[in-house]
Scaffold this active site. Structure first.
Site, short mmCIF file in Angstrom:
data_model
loop_
_atom_site.label_atom_id
_atom_site.label_comp_id
_atom_site.label_asym_id
_atom_site.label_seq_id
_atom_site.Cartn_x
_atom_site.Cartn_y
_atom_site.Cartn_z
N GLU B 62 0.94 -1.08 0.00
CA GLU B 62 0.21 -0.61 -0.03
C GLU B 62 0.61 1.07 0.21
O GLU B 62 0.53 1.93 -0.15
CB GLU B 62 -0.87 0.26 0.71
CG GLU B 62 -2.15 -1.11 1.20
CD GLU B 62 -1.69 -2.76 2.10
OE1 GLU B 62 -0.50 -2.40 1.85
OE2 GLU B 62 -2.96 -2.70 1.59
N PHE B 124 -12.35 -7.46 13.63
CA PHE B 124 -11.09 -8.04 12.70
C PHE B 124 -10.08 -7.05 11.70
O PHE B 124 -11.30 -6.45 11.29
CB PHE B 124 -10.81 -9.11 12.16
CG PHE B 124 -10.09 -9.81 11.06
CD1 PHE B 124 -9.01 -10.21 11.56
CD2 PHE B 124 -9.77 -9.80 9.89
CE1 PHE B 124 -7.63 -10.30 10.46
CE2 PHE B 124 -9.31 -9.84 8.49
CZ PHE B 124 -7.95 -10.47 9.32
N GLN B 125 -9.63 -6.59 11.33
CA GLN B 125 -8.98 -5.86 10.38
C GLN B 125 -8.82 -4.25 10.82
O GLN B 125 -9.85 -3.33 9.57
CB GLN B 125 -8.48 -5.84 9.34
CG GLN B 125 -8.34 -7.83 9.55
CD GLN B 125 -7.51 -7.41 7.88
OE1 GLN B 125 -8.82 -7.29 6.66
NE2 GLN B 125 -6.29 -8.14 6.96
N LYS B 174 -18.02 -0.96 5.45
CA LYS B 174 -18.49 -1.85 5.09
C LYS B 174 -19.94 -1.57 4.79
O LYS B 174 -20.16 -2.03 3.51
CB LYS B 174 -17.67 -3.15 5.16
CG LYS B 174 -18.32 -3.87 3.91
CD LYS B 174 -16.56 -5.11 3.98
CE LYS B 174 -17.31 -6.20 3.13
NZ LYS B 174 -16.88 -7.53 3.18
N MET B 493 24.80 8.44 2.47
CA MET B 493 24.41 9.41 2.69
C MET B 493 24.72 9.31 4.17
O MET B 493 25.02 10.36 5.09
CB MET B 493 22.82 10.02 2.91
CG MET B 493 22.66 11.09 3.17
SD MET B 493 23.78 12.14 2.54
CE MET B 493 22.55 13.61 0.94
C1 LIG Z 1 12.13 4.82 5.06
C2 LIG Z 1 13.51 5.55 5.33
N1 LIG Z 1 14.49 5.74 6.60
C3 LIG Z 1 16.05 6.04 6.86
C4 LIG Z 1 16.70 6.74 6.24
C5 LIG Z 1 17.35 7.32 6.30
N2 LIG Z 1 18.19 8.13 5.70
C6 LIG Z 1 18.26 8.25 4.54
S1 LIG Z 1 19.00 8.21 3.13
C7 LIG Z 1 20.11 6.46 3.57
C8 LIG Z 1 20.76 5.72 3.54
C9 LIG Z 1 20.11 5.81 1.87
O1 LIG Z 1 21.06 4.86 0.66
P1 LIG Z 1 21.29 4.22 -0.41
O2 LIG Z 1 19.80 4.44 -0.96
O3 LIG Z 1 22.19 2.91 -0.49
O4 LIG Z 1 21.61 5.54 -0.82
P2 LIG Z 1 22.81 6.46 -1.07
O5 LIG Z 1 22.94 7.50 0.06
O6 LIG Z 1 24.13 5.48 -1.01
O7 LIG Z 1 22.98 7.08 -2.51
C10 LIG Z 1 18.93 6.30 5.14
C11 LIG Z 1 19.05 4.95 5.18
C12 LIG Z 1 14.78 7.48 5.25
N3 LIG Z 1 15.45 8.86 4.08
N4 LIG Z 1 13.98 6.73 4.10
#
Ligand SMILES: Cc1ncc(C[n+]2csc(CCOP(=O)(O)OP(=O)(O)O)c2C)c(N)n1
Lengths: 175, 597
Positions: B62, B124-125, B174, B493
């Protein structure tokens, strides 16, 4: 830049529907705004409107934010900052229970009289006083009752309205 | 009750709530719904089965339905529609809803709910969907009476698309969708006061803005996603306004494409990973005109040092954005497209000579802050920036309408910096919430909306795995989506911040046990490609672009590359880090920059 914290009494007219109050309260909690007092009740059965009075505090920018955020909630019909639009009256009601005997009992009644508090319940060992007025007046009364056997307090929070012929709608800020 | 009304009621008596719902969706010109079925929405799925006006796209999660609908909305300018079941269906949608709320995307989320009589019984749900989504939506509704159904749906569309757009959820018990429901005549039965945000900025404020523009020696337009939300005319107006005034333009992440990023007057993105020239111009301008941008903290950095000497004008449709973070001198409350139109009409062409300002900007630009070193020998390791640049250049040659989605991380910033966008609505990224897992489902939404366009998700390997199941959706609908993974084997990052702020202790940021992306693509009936060095890169991109089915391209890039330039958090715009070996250099350049501003 002036970062003075100020108080604001804000009136909000809101659709009387389920979840409306939760939206307002959620806005304050979700965005970290302060609520000092909050009252709500239906005021217009025909148009299904409730009026909320909220007392809050913050810098000028924060209070402007609060008003703008409130105004953009869908069930909100209008927002009026009573502190900013002119003089207003603000009243609160308290029910104060005092449990006491003898000397202190008479003393309690005397003070209640001076504050024009009504006795709404009494037994040989207790009183319930009803008192309406400004928050400060209610605070003072409660403090005086404390040594006399203050047992329980229930307060409504502030209801407020602008003075003079001006109404909510004429005072409402436009966003 | 008059005769025609009575007639209508008899005509519609046989309609179930689900059928009424679909009729109103058709009336609202909905063509596509992204969704996932379940017990509470089966009546709606049954009604969908028995019609052919609305197409349903079955996603695999979703959250993905919401992201797909977001990209559909942003790439078409229409309202995106999502359909999910009660309980877990609705809770899975929450991330997407917050994402849409933060990025002002118009969306309707229809969620199933247990029958009215069971609400509150831990059935439920059952979930308190309106409670859970209250802060995740612009507004939400629980339909309690069959007669409310049509008016609520109509109002929901108005709320979602009017003013500052956003997601609206309608919870549908529903019994409401199963039982009969009246279909009122169009426009009838509005529930709330007319939701009517102000569209035209105050005439006096326009005058004050024009006066400020005439006075300004160093003006700057700071444009945001609001321009794109306002529609293509706003982008056209912006181009015209920039051309006629000669004012430089910078953009937020969400605003990219509103003004051609290849234009001489464009300074690049501002903010944390913005260009040197954009950030120094922001710091040094004497007039800052914010157009449909909201002073996000990724843009402002240290608030008290943000554009310290400028007169500030802010055009926005949402009063709550004005003075939220930065004190504004002149608010232009209204639709930003109409505001630009009004400014164009009022501008008589008599501003200050901006050539000294431009000379200063060219000085900053000469630094080439987005530059990078790529060793061009075939065996050399691929720099991620180079991969994005080659991707851009090679897609350019095709001359196809191209949509780029991204995940979140370094790759997102490199895509924003090195891919070029000359049209609005082509750049689809999660700005406000920064949701990893956004890009792949967003690519689904964009490709459904534009079947003939080229749709590329520029991704990181970690983000890719967050909604990888959507390769199933891509396979089912034969969507030729290209997943372009800049695979650095790190949550890059996170790694970058750990390097800069946590003594290079790379706690949990290495992507261990990565799948073989080629075989993963094949498992989902697609094509997988891999480039491990510079010599292979062009060939892989070429194959990817030539193939008319879905492709997963695993581009193995330098693992330790950091994203520059960068304003370390908490620093003002004139204290940028320009590159890995420039921390010392940065100080020098910053001083130079300081002298200039
Ligand atoms: C759902 C979610 N969880 C955690 C984060 C924190 N976060 C930001 S960038 C990142 C790393 C992303 O890694 P990757 O997809 O390999 O991209 P890269 O930075 O290596 O290009 C994380 C964990 C986020 N933005 N979104």
């Amino acid at each position: 830049m002036a970062q003075d914290i100020q108080n604001a009494v804000i009136a909000v007219l809101i659709e009387n529907e389920s979840g409306a109050l939760a939206r307002v309260v959620g806005l304050f909690s979700g965005r970290g705004y302060n609520i000092e007092s909050l009252t709500v009740s239906a005021v217009d059965a025909e148009r299904k409107l409730s009026r909320i009075t909220v007392v809050t505090s913050g810098t000028e920018m924060v209070i402007a934010q609060i008003k703008a955020q409130l105004a953009r909630l869908i069930p909100v019909h209008g927002v009026c900052d009573l502190t900013a639009t002119g003089p207003h009256v603000a009243r609160e009601m308290a029910l104060v229970k005092v449990v006491s005997h003898g000397e202190t009992r008479t003393e309690g009644m005397r003070i209640a009289d001076a504050f024009r508090a009504h006795i709404v319940d009494t037994t040989s060992g207790s009183f319930v006083f009803e008192l309406t007025g400004s928050t400060e007046k209610l605070d003072a009364f409660v403090e005086l009752m404390r040594p006399l056997g203050l047992a329980e307090v229930s307060r409504t929070g502030i209801a407020a309205i602008g003075r003079g012929p001006q109404t909510f709608y004429s005072n409402q800020e436009s966003f | 009750m008059n005769a025609s009304r009575q007639q209508e009621e008899t005509n519609t008596k046989a309609l179930s709530g689900a059928e009424v719902l679909l009729r109103v969706l058709v009336e609202q010109e909905v063509e596509v719904v992204f969704g996932y079925p379940g017990g509470a929405v089966l009546p709606i799925y049954d009604a969908l089965f028995r019609q052919n006006r609305i197409r349903h796209i079955l996603v695999r999660h979703e959250q993905a339905a919401v992201h797909a609908a977001e990209a559909y909305a942003r790439s078409t300018g229409k309202v995106g529609v999502v359909l999910v079941t009660s309980g877990p269906g609705a809770t899975n949608a929450v991330t997407g809803l917050v994402d849409a709320l933060m990025d002002s995307i118009p969306l309707i989320c229809l969620s199933g709910q247990v029958p009215t009589a069971l609400i509150g019984n831990d059935a439920f749900q059952e979930a308190d969907t309106t409670g859970i989504t209250r802060p995740a939506t612009k507004h939400n509704y629980l339909v309690k009476r069959p007669s409310d159904l049509a008016p609520i749906v109509r109002e929901a569309f108005e709320v979602a698309s009017g003013g500052r757009p956003g997601p609206v959820l309608i919870d549908l018990p529903k019994d409401i969708t199963v039982g009969n429901a009246p279909l009122p005549t169009s426009g009838e039965g509005r529930l709330h006061r007319r939701y009517a945000p102000r569209l035209d900025a105050d005439a006096d404020a326009i005058k004050q803005t024009i006066a400020a523009m005439k006075r300004a020696k160093r003006p700057l337009f700071y444009t945001g996603g609001g321009i794109i939300n306002s529609g293509p005319k706003a982008s056209e107006g912006l181009r015209e306004l920039a051309r006629r005034t000669g004012v430089p333009v910078t953009s937020t992440l969400m605003g990219l494409g509103a003004f051609p990023t290849t234009d001489k007057q464009f300074l690049g993105m501002l903010g944390m990973h913005g260009s040197y020239e954009a950030n120094l111009a922001t710091h040094g301008c004497d007039l800052l005109i914010a157009l449909g941008s909201r002073f996000d903290d990724r843009v402002t950095g240290r608030v008290d040092a943000f554009s310290p000497n400028s007169f500030k004008v802010h055009a926005d449709i949402d009063p709550a954005q004005i003075n939220k973070i930065i004190k504004i001198d002149v608010p232009l409350l209204g639709d930003v497209g109409r505001t630009i139109e009004a400014l164009l009409q009022a501008w008589d062409g008599e501003g200050q000579d901006l050539s000294p300002w431009w000379a200063q900007i060219e000085g900053w630009r000469a630094l080439d802050s987005l530059g990078f070193q790529q060793d061009m020998s075939p065996e050399a390791i691929i720099r991620p920036q180079y991969a994005v640049r080659r991707l851009y250049e090679m897609t350019q040659r095709l001359g196809r309408d191209t949509f780029v989605t991204t995940e979140v991380g370094q790759h997102q910033m490199w895509a924003a910096q090195h891919f070029q966008f000359d049209k609005p609505n082509r750049w689809l990224t999660s700005g406000g919430l920064g949701t990893m897992g956004y890009g792949l489902p967003a690519a689904v939404g964009a490709q459904i909306a534009h079947p003939d366009a080229l749709v590329i998700d520029i991704a990181g390997e970690a983000s890719t795995l967050m909604n990888i199941q959507e390769l199933g959706t891509i396979a089912q609908y034969r969507l030729p989506v290209k997943l372009f993974i800049l695979n650095n084997r790190y949550m890059g990052m996170v790694r970058q911040w750990q390097e800069l702020l946590h003594g290079s202790r790379y706690s949990q940021s290495y992507s261990e046990a990565l799948p073989d992306f080629i075989r993963l693509a094949e498992a989902f009936h697609g094509t997988g490609l891999r480039a491990t060095n510079v010599g292979e890169l062009d060939g892989v991109i070429e194959k990817m672009l030539a193939h008319d089915g879905p492709v997963v391209a695993d581009i193995c890039v330098a693992q330790d590359e950091n994203c520059f330039p960068m304003i370390p958090s908490g620093a003002p715009h004139n204290e940028m880090l320009l590159g890995p070996d420039q921390e010392a250099n940065a100080a020098k350049i910053t001083q130079e920059g300081m002298m200039l501003v």
